[in-house]
Design a protein around this motif. Structure first.
Motif, PDB file in Angstrom:
ATOM      1  N   LEU A  29      -4.115 -15.594  18.618  1.00 41.73           N
ATOM      2  CA  LEU A  29      -2.854 -15.712  17.903  1.00 41.73           C
ATOM      3  C   LEU A  29      -3.167 -15.876  16.427  1.00 41.73           C
ATOM      4  O   LEU A  29      -3.832 -16.829  16.025  1.00 41.73           O
ATOM      5  CB  LEU A  29      -2.051 -16.926  18.413  1.00 41.73           C
ATOM      6  CG  LEU A  29      -0.791 -17.293  17.626  1.00 41.73           C
ATOM      7  CD1 LEU A  29       0.236 -16.163  17.675  1.00 41.73           C
ATOM      8  CD2 LEU A  29      -0.195 -18.597  18.156  1.00 41.73           C
ATOM      9  N   GLU A  31      -1.309 -16.601  13.270  1.00 44.27           N
ATOM     10  CA  GLU A  31       0.008 -17.120  12.861  1.00 44.27           C
ATOM     11  C   GLU A  31      -0.194 -18.248  11.868  1.00 44.27           C
ATOM     12  O   GLU A  31      -0.885 -19.222  12.171  1.00 44.27           O
ATOM     13  CB  GLU A  31       0.765 -17.621  14.100  1.00 44.27           C
ATOM     14  CG  GLU A  31       2.025 -18.389  13.835  1.00 44.27           C
ATOM     15  CD  GLU A  31       3.097 -17.577  13.150  1.00 44.27           C
ATOM     16  OE1 GLU A  31       3.420 -17.882  11.981  1.00 44.27           O
ATOM     17  OE2 GLU A  31       3.615 -16.634  13.775  1.00 44.27           O
ATOM     18  N   ASP A  36       5.653 -22.169  14.575  1.00 42.42           N
ATOM     19  CA  ASP A  36       5.715 -20.937  15.364  1.00 42.42           C
ATOM     20  C   ASP A  36       4.522 -20.839  16.317  1.00 42.42           C
ATOM     21  O   ASP A  36       4.672 -20.396  17.458  1.00 42.42           O
ATOM     22  CB  ASP A  36       5.758 -19.705  14.461  1.00 42.42           C
ATOM     23  CG  ASP A  36       7.097 -19.530  13.761  1.00 42.42           C
ATOM     24  OD1 ASP A  36       8.092 -20.140  14.210  1.00 42.42           O
ATOM     25  OD2 ASP A  36       7.143 -18.795  12.752  1.00 42.42           O
ATOM     26  N   VAL A  40       4.792 -20.556  20.440  1.00 43.12           N
ATOM     27  CA  VAL A  40       4.121 -19.516  21.235  1.00 43.12           C
ATOM     28  C   VAL A  40       3.213 -20.170  22.271  1.00 43.12           C
ATOM     29  O   VAL A  40       3.190 -19.778  23.432  1.00 43.12           O
ATOM     30  CB  VAL A  40       3.342 -18.534  20.336  1.00 43.12           C
ATOM     31  CG1 VAL A  40       2.438 -17.626  21.160  1.00 43.12           C
ATOM     32  CG2 VAL A  40       4.312 -17.704  19.495  1.00 43.12           C
ATOM     33  N   ARG A  41       2.454 -21.181  21.854  1.00 40.67           N
ATOM     34  CA  ARG A  41       1.567 -21.875  22.794  1.00 40.67           C
ATOM     35  C   ARG A  41       2.368 -22.475  23.945  1.00 40.67           C
ATOM     36  O   ARG A  41       2.005 -22.318  25.113  1.00 40.67           O
ATOM     37  CB  ARG A  41       0.775 -22.975  22.087  1.00 40.67           C
ATOM     38  CG  ARG A  41      -0.290 -23.606  22.996  1.00 40.67           C
ATOM     39  CD  ARG A  41      -0.899 -24.848  22.392  1.00 40.67           C
ATOM     40  NE  ARG A  41       0.015 -25.981  22.450  1.00 40.67           N
ATOM     41  CZ  ARG A  41       0.278 -26.697  23.546  1.00 40.67           C
ATOM     42  NH1 ARG A  41      -0.283 -26.383  24.691  1.00 40.67           N
ATOM     43  NH2 ARG A  41       1.117 -27.704  23.515  1.00 40.67           N
ATOM     44  N   ILE A  44       3.544 -19.760  26.379  1.00 38.78           N
ATOM     45  CA  ILE A  44       2.474 -19.217  27.219  1.00 38.78           C
ATOM     46  C   ILE A  44       2.100 -20.188  28.328  1.00 38.78           C
ATOM     47  O   ILE A  44       1.919 -19.802  29.481  1.00 38.78           O
ATOM     48  CB  ILE A  44       1.249 -18.838  26.363  1.00 38.78           C
ATOM     49  CG1 ILE A  44       1.587 -17.614  25.502  1.00 38.78           C
ATOM     50  CG2 ILE A  44       0.023 -18.563  27.234  1.00 38.78           C
ATOM     51  CD1 ILE A  44       0.537 -17.248  24.492  1.00 38.78           C
ATOM     52  N   HIS A  56      -6.206 -19.805  18.139  1.00 36.51           N
ATOM     53  CA  HIS A  56      -5.280 -19.665  17.021  1.00 36.51           C
ATOM     54  C   HIS A  56      -6.030 -19.730  15.698  1.00 36.51           C
ATOM     55  O   HIS A  56      -6.879 -20.593  15.500  1.00 36.51           O
ATOM     56  CB  HIS A  56      -4.228 -20.791  17.088  1.00 36.51           C
ATOM     57  CG  HIS A  56      -3.357 -20.863  15.885  1.00 36.51           C
ATOM     58  ND1 HIS A  56      -3.265 -21.981  15.108  1.00 36.51           N
ATOM     59  CD2 HIS A  56      -2.543 -19.936  15.324  1.00 36.51           C
ATOM     60  CE1 HIS A  56      -2.420 -21.752  14.122  1.00 36.51           C
ATOM     61  NE2 HIS A  56      -1.968 -20.519  14.229  1.00 36.51           N
ATOM     62  N   LEU A  76      -2.028 -11.414  19.248  1.00 32.08           N
ATOM     63  CA  LEU A  76      -0.644 -11.690  18.856  1.00 32.08           C
ATOM     64  C   LEU A  76      -0.680 -11.867  17.346  1.00 32.08           C
ATOM     65  O   LEU A  76      -1.280 -12.820  16.840  1.00 32.08           O
ATOM     66  CB  LEU A  76      -0.123 -12.961  19.525  1.00 32.08           C
ATOM     67  CG  LEU A  76      -0.025 -12.957  21.039  1.00 32.08           C
ATOM     68  CD1 LEU A  76       0.342 -14.342  21.558  1.00 32.08           C
ATOM     69  CD2 LEU A  76       0.977 -11.928  21.503  1.00 32.08           C
ATOM     70  N   ASP A  78       1.127 -12.172  13.679  1.00 32.82           N
ATOM     71  CA  ASP A  78       2.254 -12.394  12.779  1.00 32.82           C
ATOM     72  C   ASP A  78       2.081 -11.450  11.594  1.00 32.82           C
ATOM     73  O   ASP A  78       0.984 -11.310  11.057  1.00 32.82           O
ATOM     74  CB  ASP A  78       2.254 -13.854  12.312  1.00 32.82           C
ATOM     75  CG  ASP A  78       3.347 -14.154  11.309  1.00 32.82           C
ATOM     76  OD1 ASP A  78       4.381 -13.460  11.305  1.00 32.82           O
ATOM     77  OD2 ASP A  78       3.169 -15.105  10.523  1.00 32.82           O
ATOM     78  N   LEU A 105       4.400  -9.922  15.893  1.00 31.95           N
ATOM     79  CA  LEU A 105       5.424 -10.955  15.830  1.00 31.95           C
ATOM     80  C   LEU A 105       5.975 -10.967  14.411  1.00 31.95           C
ATOM     81  O   LEU A 105       5.211 -10.983  13.449  1.00 31.95           O
ATOM     82  CB  LEU A 105       4.827 -12.325  16.155  1.00 31.95           C
ATOM     83  CG  LEU A 105       4.080 -12.464  17.475  1.00 31.95           C
ATOM     84  CD1 LEU A 105       3.462 -13.847  17.592  1.00 31.95           C
ATOM     85  CD2 LEU A 105       4.994 -12.169  18.642  1.00 31.95           C
ATOM     86  N   LYS A 128      10.705 -13.097  16.209  1.00 30.94           N
ATOM     87  CA  LYS A 128      10.661 -14.543  16.453  1.00 30.94           C
ATOM     88  C   LYS A 128      12.073 -15.072  16.635  1.00 30.94           C
ATOM     89  O   LYS A 128      12.995 -14.688  15.924  1.00 30.94           O
ATOM     90  CB  LYS A 128       9.980 -15.264  15.288  1.00 30.94           C
ATOM     91  CG  LYS A 128       8.527 -14.910  15.133  1.00 30.94           C
ATOM     92  CD  LYS A 128       7.949 -15.591  13.908  1.00 30.94           C
ATOM     93  CE  LYS A 128       6.543 -15.140  13.656  1.00 30.94           C
ATOM     94  NZ  LYS A 128       5.987 -15.765  12.434  1.00 30.94           N
ATOM     95  N   LEU A 136       7.743 -12.841  26.535  1.00 33.44           N
ATOM     96  CA  LEU A 136       6.446 -12.866  25.863  1.00 33.44           C
ATOM     97  C   LEU A 136       5.318 -12.616  26.859  1.00 33.44           C
ATOM     98  O   LEU A 136       4.449 -11.772  26.630  1.00 33.44           O
ATOM     99  CB  LEU A 136       6.226 -14.196  25.142  1.00 33.44           C
ATOM    100  CG  LEU A 136       4.860 -14.363  24.470  1.00 33.44           C
ATOM    101  CD1 LEU A 136       4.645 -13.318  23.385  1.00 33.44           C
ATOM    102  CD2 LEU A 136       4.727 -15.768  23.902  1.00 33.44           C
TER     103      LEU A 136
END
Length: 186
Positions: A29, A31, A36, A40-41, A44, A56, A76, A78, A105, A128, A136
């Motif tokens: 991810l 991001e 945000d 997402v975490r 999931i 991340h 993923l 952003d 995203l 988002k 997702l």
């Protein structure tokens, strides 16, 4: 140190401890917004059947560095990162890892931009605040499956092309109007 609970010593922030089980699909991810990223975490890991290991990073540079180490099966991404222009973010990642599925995203609901990015190779474009955990997770699973199918198809095409170019027999393909569409060198 117990090998089943060791954490990775990479510059990225690990959201979930790394386990040696290979059943989990590794997701990166990228991001910059911590809220945000947490949303997402939570999405999931909200599903008990989730089989994703999430890492991340908060900059594009960090994401590109992490991707160099390999082992990631999905990105993923952003599009609004502090170290990249929105229009170039996807292109920079895709040029480094065209073999990986990338889900975009964005906080902007721009269908024209989304369609263009999907045509350029993104697997999906999610806005988002307009998707839930189920959407997702489904997008993530489908993206991985589609990319694997694309890779397998590409390998089959390459195998067929190599076979046709190498075989000494004369082989050709015609369409339904008897036009030649493929002829081997023999």
């Amino acid at each position: 140190m117990d090998p089943k609970t060791k954490t990775q010593s990479l510059p990225s922030r690990i959201i979930e401890p790394f386990t040696e089980t290979r059943s989990k699909q590794r997701v990166l991810l990228v991001e910059d917004n911590p809220i945000d990223a947490e949303i997402v975490r939570q999405m999931i890991f909200q599903a008990a059947h989730a089989v994703f290991h999430l890492e991340h990073v908060d900059t594009l540079a960090g994401g590109l560095e992490r991707l160099q180490h390999g082992g990631i099966e999905l990105v993923l991404l952003d599009l609004s990162l502090p170290d990249s222009d929105r229009d170039q973010t996807f292109a920079r990642v895709y040029s480094r890892v065209p073999h990986l599925p990338i889900l975009l995203l964005s906080s902007t609901d721009d269908q024209e931009f989304a369609n263009r990015k999907v045509q350029e190779g993104a697997q999906d474009y999610l806005v988002k605040g307009q998707f839930d955990a189920r959407l997702l997770l489904r997008s993530m699973r489908y993206a991985i499956k589609r990319k694997r199918a694309e890779t397998a198809l590409s390998q089959e095409r390459e195998l067929l092309r190599t076979l046709l170019d190498s075989i000494p027999d004369r082989i050709y393909f015609k369409d339904d109007q008897s036009r030649f569409i493929r002829i081997n060198p023999a």
